[in-house]
Structure formats: C-alpha cells, structure tokens
Scaffold this motif. Sequence first.
Motif, short mmCIF file in Angstrom:
data_model
loop_
_atom_site.label_atom_id
_atom_site.label_comp_id
_atom_site.label_asym_id
_atom_site.label_seq_id
_atom_site.Cartn_x
_atom_site.Cartn_y
_atom_site.Cartn_z
N VAL A 194 0.85 -1.19 0.00
CA VAL A 194 0.00 0.00 0.00
C VAL A 194 0.88 1.24 0.00
O VAL A 194 1.76 1.39 0.86
CB VAL A 194 -0.95 0.02 1.21
CG1 VAL A 194 -1.80 1.30 1.19
CG2 VAL A 194 -1.85 -1.21 1.21
N VAL A 195 0.64 2.13 -0.97
CA VAL A 195 1.43 3.36 -1.12
C VAL A 195 0.48 4.55 -1.22
O VAL A 195 -0.47 4.53 -2.02
CB VAL A 195 2.32 3.30 -2.38
CG1 VAL A 195 3.10 4.61 -2.54
CG2 VAL A 195 3.29 2.13 -2.29
N ASP A 196 0.74 5.57 -0.42
CA ASP A 196 -0.03 6.82 -0.49
C ASP A 196 0.60 7.72 -1.55
O ASP A 196 1.77 8.10 -1.45
CB ASP A 196 0.01 7.52 0.87
CG ASP A 196 -0.89 8.75 0.93
OD1 ASP A 196 -1.29 9.27 -0.12
OD2 ASP A 196 -1.19 9.19 2.06
N VAL A 197 -0.19 8.06 -2.59
CA VAL A 197 0.34 8.89 -3.68
C VAL A 197 -0.34 10.25 -3.70
O VAL A 197 -0.33 10.95 -4.72
CB VAL A 197 0.16 8.19 -5.04
CG1 VAL A 197 1.02 6.94 -5.13
CG2 VAL A 197 -1.31 7.84 -5.31
N VAL A 203 4.44 7.48 -0.10
CA VAL A 203 4.72 6.97 1.24
C VAL A 203 4.28 5.50 1.31
O VAL A 203 3.12 5.19 1.03
CB VAL A 203 4.00 7.77 2.33
CG1 VAL A 203 4.33 7.22 3.71
CG2 VAL A 203 4.37 9.25 2.24
N LEU A 204 5.20 4.64 1.68
CA LEU A 204 4.88 3.23 1.86
C LEU A 204 4.13 3.07 3.18
O LEU A 204 4.66 3.37 4.24
CB LEU A 204 6.16 2.40 1.89
CG LEU A 204 5.98 0.90 2.21
CD1 LEU A 204 5.25 0.20 1.08
CD2 LEU A 204 7.34 0.24 2.47
N VAL A 224 8.75 6.04 4.13
CA VAL A 224 8.14 4.93 4.85
C VAL A 224 7.32 5.49 6.02
O VAL A 224 7.81 6.31 6.79
CB VAL A 224 9.21 3.95 5.38
CG1 VAL A 224 8.57 2.85 6.20
CG2 VAL A 224 10.01 3.36 4.21
N ASP A 225 6.07 5.06 6.12
CA ASP A 225 5.19 5.49 7.20
C ASP A 225 5.84 5.18 8.55
O ASP A 225 6.23 4.04 8.81
CB ASP A 225 3.86 4.75 7.08
CG ASP A 225 2.88 5.09 8.19
OD1 ASP A 225 3.06 6.14 8.83
OD2 ASP A 225 1.95 4.29 8.41
N PRO A 226 5.98 6.18 9.43
CA PRO A 226 6.58 5.94 10.75
C PRO A 226 5.86 4.85 11.54
O PRO A 226 6.46 4.20 12.39
CB PRO A 226 6.46 7.29 11.45
CG PRO A 226 6.39 8.29 10.33
CD PRO A 226 5.64 7.60 9.23
N GLY A 227 4.58 4.63 11.24
CA GLY A 227 3.83 3.60 11.94
C GLY A 227 4.34 2.19 11.69
O GLY A 227 4.04 1.28 12.45
N LEU A 228 5.15 2.02 10.63
CA LEU A 228 5.72 0.71 10.34
C LEU A 228 6.95 0.40 11.19
O LEU A 228 7.31 -0.77 11.37
CB LEU A 228 6.11 0.60 8.86
CG LEU A 228 4.95 0.60 7.85
CD1 LEU A 228 5.49 0.56 6.44
CD2 LEU A 228 4.02 -0.57 8.11
#
Length: 358
Positions: A194-197, A203-204, A224-228
């Motif tokens: 999932v990638v936010d465009v 953002v991955l 990369v999403d900090p939540g990861l």
Amino acid sequence: MEWIETSMRRVADGGQGMRQLRRSEEIQTAAAILKEGGLVAFPTETVYGLGAIATSADAVAGIYRAKGRPSDNPLIIHLGSVERVADWVKTVPPIAQVLAKRFWPGPLTMIFQHRGNLAANVTAGLPTVAVRVPDHPVAQALLLEVGIPVAAPSANRSGRPSPTEARHVWDDLHGKLAMILDGGPTGYGVESTVVDVTGEVPVLLRPGGVTLEQLREAVGAVEVDPGLTHEDVTPRSPGMKYRHYAPEGDLWLVREPWAEVKEALERAVKRHQAQGLRVGLLVTGEHKDLVAADLTVCCGWRRDPLSVAQQLYHALRTFDEKGMDVIFAETFPDEGLFRSVMNRLMKAAGGKILDLKR
C-alpha cells in the motif's frame, strides 16, 4: 453457501469448451450475488478477498459483520482494469501513473483522493480511498463482469492469518457469505503493498507483494510510514491499525540465527513443555532439523523469499489445526520481500521477541 472451484486445472468437466463455459457461468453467478448486495470470496494473486460492491453501504456493512472488523478500518476497492480508476478518484498524479504502468495489474494498492461516489463506510469517512487492480484471471473476470468497484479485505475473521486457499475462507467464514470462488493457492501469499500517492513523495504504508526496493527503482524517493517502524505511532494503511495475522497459540519471534542459539532454544522448548504446553516451531527448510518440538512447520526457504511469503499464513494456520499453545518463529532481514514477511510476523506476535541470551 456455494463453494465453487473456478481454476481451469481443478474443474472436472470433460472438454476445454465445457470448462470455459462452467467458469463463465460461475463468474456470472458471483457477479449477480455482488450486484444484489451479497458477499463473495474470490482469489487474487496475494490472498483471498471478501468482496461486496463498494457503492452500497449495506453491502459493505456485511463485510464488517462477517469479519468482525472494526468499522474505523477502511477497505481497499478492486477494479478489473486500470482505465476505470479515474471514474472513482479525483486525480491520478503523474507518479501514480508511473507506478500503475509498472505494477498494475498486480499486488500494489495506491491511496487517492476519492470522488465521493463510494459508500462512506468503504473509506471509514476519510477523503481518501485505497485502490487496486489485481492480477488474477478469476478476480479480473469477476470485476469486469460486475463493472463497479468491489471492496474486498482479506476473507478471514479479523485478526486471523489471511487466507491463501479457499478452504481457509471456509474455515473462517462459512455461513457468513454467499459464495466462494476457488482459484487454488495464491501466488504471493502476503497482501498487496500500500502506497499513499496523494503527496509530493509517495509513502509506503504497508509492505507487500511489491517491495520497497522495486518502488524506489521505479520512481526514486519513497518514504516509509513511521507507523511501520515505531510502536507508538498508529499505521495509516487499511488493515494495519489493529493486531492481525495471529494464530491461536502464543507466538514469539526469535531474532538470533537459530544455529547460534540452538541450545538456548532447546531449553526454552523443554521449559514450556514441562508446563504442559504444546510447542511449535516455524522454520525455513534450512533449519527444519535443528531443534525438536511437538510440531515443526517448514515455511519455505531462506534462499527463496517468495516461498516463505507464499507459505507463511498456511503455516500459522497449521499450528491452530494441531493445537499448539506456544510457537517460536524464525525471523528474517528487513529487506525485499522479507520486509513484508517480518511486518506480518511482528503483527502476529504483537511485537513479542524471545530473548535467548539472558
């Protein structure tokens, strides 16, 4: 509920023409169920999805009920062709066009601003929607037949390992949906990336079938999403907010190379067995004979990351079938497809690491 086998090699009719006809009829039946507001499970190249038409709030609500999924957890919509994406999102940014050309159809989901013509419970009230064009002949045929987006999270009870075979769907959801289309085992075994465009830099949000390295090779910078990577930050991806993929047994991850902690791991196994617990080991083929336990499940080979991804969820479900109380799992480097495997293992274990060097 019907369980329909659609894979060409699994249909037992006589000639090729009859098999094609039967598959076409099955797809039409499944599409009719969806259009009437029912639920259908179908294979994709990643995992099996639980589908409902994405324009009906009542149909989508059925997904949340069947899975026991929190309603603030948005869903991914699936389309049969790239050309239909623009009908449901405000704009397809240039960088998304590059990614679509490279990875669609395929195991990539992109986050766009939506047009407002989807059911609100698909997006959990957010201004964005997750969109995917799957690369599986059964999924594509079904989606093209339906003609409108199908919301489809993984076809399992919420929190359980995702289904990579039709029987996994049956085990979790029989009696809660109208039809299961059986396309055989899935190809990737872990969900889509999932990638936010919606911003300047992609953002991955969730690692999956398309690796971070492949994304960066295609478009350059990808954040990369900090939540990861930070436990105190909530992930933003659909399907990542809550604990997921967990077997019934207590799963612990072993960070150290197993050959280096063999004796300590043996002691840990015996200590738990002495407490009357049944202990399982999740290992790759390279380590299958290193340590003895009540059940050892081989999950691919370290030299072949795809084999590990393909067999991960099946392995976790096997521990449930055999009644394991505690499971110790091998871990992998944070790179390539192994990054996706580790993301799922960390979620399944609730972040628990077995410290064998104490």
